[in-house]
Design a protein around this motif. Sequence first.
Motif, PDB file in Angstrom:
ATOM      1  N   LEU A  40     110.198  76.114  16.421  1.00  0.00           N
ATOM      2  CA  LEU A  40     108.863  75.618  16.091  1.00  0.00           C
ATOM      3  C   LEU A  40     107.830  76.717  16.290  1.00  0.00           C
ATOM      4  CD1 LEU A  40     106.820  73.388  15.396  1.00  0.00           C
ATOM      5  CD2 LEU A  40     106.962  72.639  17.791  1.00  0.00           C
ATOM      6  N   SER A  41     107.921  77.441  17.386  1.00  0.00           N
ATOM      7  CA  SER A  41     106.993  78.539  17.660  1.00  0.00           C
ATOM      8  C   SER A  41     107.073  79.604  16.583  1.00  0.00           C
ATOM      9  CB  SER A  41     107.297  79.156  19.030  1.00  0.00           C
ATOM     10  OG  SER A  41     107.212  78.200  20.056  1.00  0.00           O
ATOM     11  N   ARG A  42     108.303  79.947  16.197  1.00  0.00           N
ATOM     12  CA  ARG A  42     108.486  80.978  15.172  1.00  0.00           C
ATOM     13  C   ARG A  42     107.855  80.551  13.853  1.00  0.00           C
ATOM     14  NH1 ARG A  42     111.290  82.322  10.907  1.00  0.00           N
ATOM     15  NH2 ARG A  42     112.420  80.336  10.815  1.00  0.00           N
ATOM     16  N   ARG A  43     108.104  79.313  13.464  1.00  0.00           N
ATOM     17  CA  ARG A  43     107.609  78.849  12.169  1.00  0.00           C
ATOM     18  C   ARG A  43     106.093  78.696  12.146  1.00  0.00           C
ATOM     19  NH1 ARG A  43     111.626  74.738   9.033  1.00  0.00           N
ATOM     20  NH2 ARG A  43     113.637  75.621   9.701  1.00  0.00           N
ATOM     21  N   VAL A  44     105.522  78.302  13.274  1.00  0.00           N
ATOM     22  CA  VAL A  44     104.080  78.081  13.285  1.00  0.00           C
ATOM     23  C   VAL A  44     103.306  79.380  13.506  1.00  0.00           C
ATOM     24  CG1 VAL A  44     103.571  77.622  15.734  1.00  0.00           C
ATOM     25  CG2 VAL A  44     102.461  76.250  13.942  1.00  0.00           C
ATOM     26  N   GLY A  45     104.027  80.450  13.902  1.00  0.00           N
ATOM     27  CA  GLY A  45     103.382  81.742  14.058  1.00  0.00           C
ATOM     28  C   GLY A  45     102.681  81.933  15.385  1.00  0.00           C
ATOM     29  N   LEU A  46     103.148  81.242  16.411  1.00  0.00           N
ATOM     30  CA  LEU A  46     102.595  81.377  17.760  1.00  0.00           C
ATOM     31  C   LEU A  46     103.725  81.698  18.730  1.00  0.00           C
ATOM     32  CD1 LEU A  46     100.199  78.286  17.951  1.00  0.00           C
ATOM     33  CD2 LEU A  46      99.497  80.677  17.893  1.00  0.00           C
ATOM     34  N   ALA A  47     103.432  82.476  19.738  1.00  0.00           N
ATOM     35  CA  ALA A  47     104.413  82.703  20.784  1.00  0.00           C
ATOM     36  C   ALA A  47     104.665  81.387  21.524  1.00  0.00           C
ATOM     37  CB  ALA A  47     103.910  83.761  21.758  1.00  0.00           C
ATOM     38  N   LYS A  48     105.878  81.240  22.037  1.00  0.00           N
ATOM     39  CA  LYS A  48     106.229  80.001  22.729  1.00  0.00           C
ATOM     40  C   LYS A  48     105.244  79.645  23.846  1.00  0.00           C
ATOM     41  CE  LYS A  48     110.115  77.876  25.206  1.00  0.00           C
ATOM     42  NZ  LYS A  48     111.535  78.065  25.608  1.00  0.00           N
ATOM     43  N   PRO A  49     104.823  80.605  24.696  1.00  0.00           N
ATOM     44  CA  PRO A  49     103.844  80.257  25.724  1.00  0.00           C
ATOM     45  C   PRO A  49     102.531  79.729  25.152  1.00  0.00           C
ATOM     46  CG  PRO A  49     104.893  82.349  26.243  1.00  0.00           C
ATOM     47  CD  PRO A  49     105.295  82.007  24.839  1.00  0.00           C
ATOM     48  N   ASN A  50     102.170  80.199  23.945  1.00  0.00           N
ATOM     49  CA  ASN A  50     100.940  79.710  23.325  1.00  0.00           C
ATOM     50  C   ASN A  50     101.095  78.290  22.812  1.00  0.00           C
ATOM     51  OD1 ASN A  50      99.502  82.051  23.816  1.00  0.00           O
ATOM     52  ND2 ASN A  50     100.089  83.000  21.878  1.00  0.00           N
ATOM     53  N   VAL A  51     102.281  77.958  22.304  1.00  0.00           N
ATOM     54  CA  VAL A  51     102.521  76.577  21.900  1.00  0.00           C
ATOM     55  C   VAL A  51     102.413  75.657  23.113  1.00  0.00           C
ATOM     56  CG1 VAL A  51     104.255  74.959  20.996  1.00  0.00           C
ATOM     57  CG2 VAL A  51     103.945  77.194  19.916  1.00  0.00           C
ATOM     58  N   ARG A  53     100.489  75.902  25.473  1.00  0.00           N
ATOM     59  CA  ARG A  53      99.079  75.661  25.829  1.00  0.00           C
ATOM     60  C   ARG A  53      98.575  74.348  25.231  1.00  0.00           C
ATOM     61  NH1 ARG A  53      96.052  80.359  27.341  1.00  0.00           N
ATOM     62  NH2 ARG A  53      97.305  82.273  27.267  1.00  0.00           N
ATOM     63  N   TYR A  54      99.213  73.935  24.142  1.00  0.00           N
ATOM     64  CA  TYR A  54      98.762  72.747  23.424  1.00  0.00           C
ATOM     65  C   TYR A  54      99.642  71.529  23.689  1.00  0.00           C
ATOM     66  CZ  TYR A  54      96.126  76.321  21.008  1.00  0.00           C
ATOM     67  OH  TYR A  54      95.290  77.379  20.740  1.00  0.00           O
ATOM     68  N   PHE A  55     100.925  71.763  23.920  1.00  0.00           N
ATOM     69  CA  PHE A  55     101.871  70.692  24.217  1.00  0.00           C
ATOM     70  C   PHE A  55     102.763  71.164  25.356  1.00  0.00           C
ATOM     71  CE2 PHE A  55     100.752  70.181  19.768  1.00  0.00           C
ATOM     72  CZ  PHE A  55     100.464  68.830  19.694  1.00  0.00           C
ATOM     73  N   GLU A  56     102.960  70.319  26.333  1.00  0.00           N
ATOM     74  CA  GLU A  56     103.672  70.747  27.536  1.00  0.00           C
ATOM     75  C   GLU A  56     105.164  70.937  27.310  1.00  0.00           C
ATOM     76  OE1 GLU A  56     104.493  66.585  29.866  1.00  0.00           O
ATOM     77  OE2 GLU A  56     102.434  67.332  29.862  1.00  0.00           O
ATOM     78  N   SER A  57     105.716  70.388  26.209  1.00  0.00           N
ATOM     79  CA  SER A  57     107.145  70.523  25.937  1.00  0.00           C
ATOM     80  C   SER A  57     107.425  70.136  24.493  1.00  0.00           C
ATOM     81  CB  SER A  57     107.965  69.619  26.873  1.00  0.00           C
ATOM     82  OG  SER A  57     107.650  68.253  26.619  1.00  0.00           O
ATOM     83  N   ARG A  58     108.637  70.427  24.060  1.00  0.00           N
ATOM     84  CA  ARG A  58     109.092  69.980  22.739  1.00  0.00           C
ATOM     85  C   ARG A  58     108.987  68.465  22.631  1.00  0.00           C
ATOM     86  NH1 ARG A  58     114.377  68.189  20.190  1.00  0.00           N
ATOM     87  NH2 ARG A  58     114.735  67.196  22.195  1.00  0.00           N
ATOM     88  N   GLU A  59     109.368  67.776  23.710  1.00  0.00           N
ATOM     89  CA  GLU A  59     109.349  66.318  23.707  1.00  0.00           C
ATOM     90  C   GLU A  59     107.942  65.768  23.548  1.00  0.00           C
ATOM     91  OE1 GLU A  59     113.108  67.730  25.252  1.00  0.00           O
ATOM     92  OE2 GLU A  59     111.044  68.221  25.801  1.00  0.00           O
ATOM     93  N   ALA A  60     106.969  66.457  24.131  1.00  0.00           N
ATOM     94  CA  ALA A  60     105.582  66.010  23.989  1.00  0.00           C
ATOM     95  C   ALA A  60     105.118  66.106  22.538  1.00  0.00           C
ATOM     96  CB  ALA A  60     104.672  66.844  24.893  1.00  0.00           C
ATOM     97  N   VAL A  61     105.547  67.153  21.842  1.00  0.00           N
ATOM     98  CA  VAL A  61     105.232  67.281  20.408  1.00  0.00           C
ATOM     99  C   VAL A  61     105.823  66.107  19.645  1.00  0.00           C
ATOM    100  CG1 VAL A  61     105.563  68.675  18.330  1.00  0.00           C
ATOM    101  CG2 VAL A  61     105.145  69.802  20.527  1.00  0.00           C
TER     102      VAL A  61
END
Length: 221
Positions: A40-51, A53-61
Motif C-alpha cells: 500500500l505504501s509503495r503504490r500510494v507513493g509514501l514511505a511506510k512510516p508516513n502512512v 502517520r495517518y493510520f495506525e495499522s493496515r487493519e485500521a485502513v
Amino acid sequence: MSFQRARTEEQREIRRRAILDMASAMLDEMPVAAVTLNELSRRVGLAKPNVLRYFESREAVLLELLDRFLREWLAELAGELAAGGDEDLPMAERAAAVAEILSRSLSGRMVLCDLFGAQGSVLERNVSVEAVARYKRASLQRLATMAALIQTYLPELGENATLFSLQTMVLAGALSAYSTPPPSLQAAYQAEPDLARFHLELKDSLKLALTATLLGVLPRP
C-alpha cells in the motif's frame, strides 16, 4: 503518486483519502489477506512510516474502508428494497423477498463480504482501543440504519431486526469464504468432483440461510 509533506489539515485529509482510495483499488485486485502495508505504501507513493502517520495499522485502513463500503451498500440497499419489496404481501412472502434481495445485493459486493469475514478475526485485532471503539460506534449507526430498512418490510421482527441485520453481515462474511476457494482448493475440486460440495455459491447459500433465519424468528401466524 507522490506527495510533499502535509502542512495543513486539508492536505492531511487529502493524504488520508488517497491512502483509502488506493487500498480500495487493491481490494479490487486481491483478497483482504493479501493487502499489505508495504505494498500500500509503495503504490500510494509514501514511505511506510508516513502512512502510519495517518493510520495506525493496515487493519485500521481496512476498518475505515469497511465502514465506507457498508455506508454505500446501505444507501443502495434502500433503493433495492423499495424496488423489490412489497409491504402488502403475506408475511412469509415478504420474508422470502427480503432474503432474496439481501442475498442478491451482497453477492454482488464480494469485497464487502470479504471484509465482513475478516472483521472479527483479523481487522479488529491490530488496532488501538480508541480506533476500534470509534469503528464500533459507527457500526452501531449502520446497524440501526439496516434494522430500520428491514423493519419497513418486516415490522413483525420488532427488536429482532437488529439481531437479524447483524447476523446477515456475519453470514455474508462466513459464506463468502466458501464461495471463493484459493487456487489449490479449486484444483482439488477439479481433481475430485465430490469435494466440490464444499464450494458454495454465495447468493444461493446466503438466501437459504437468511430465509431460514427469518422464518425462525418471525412470529407464527
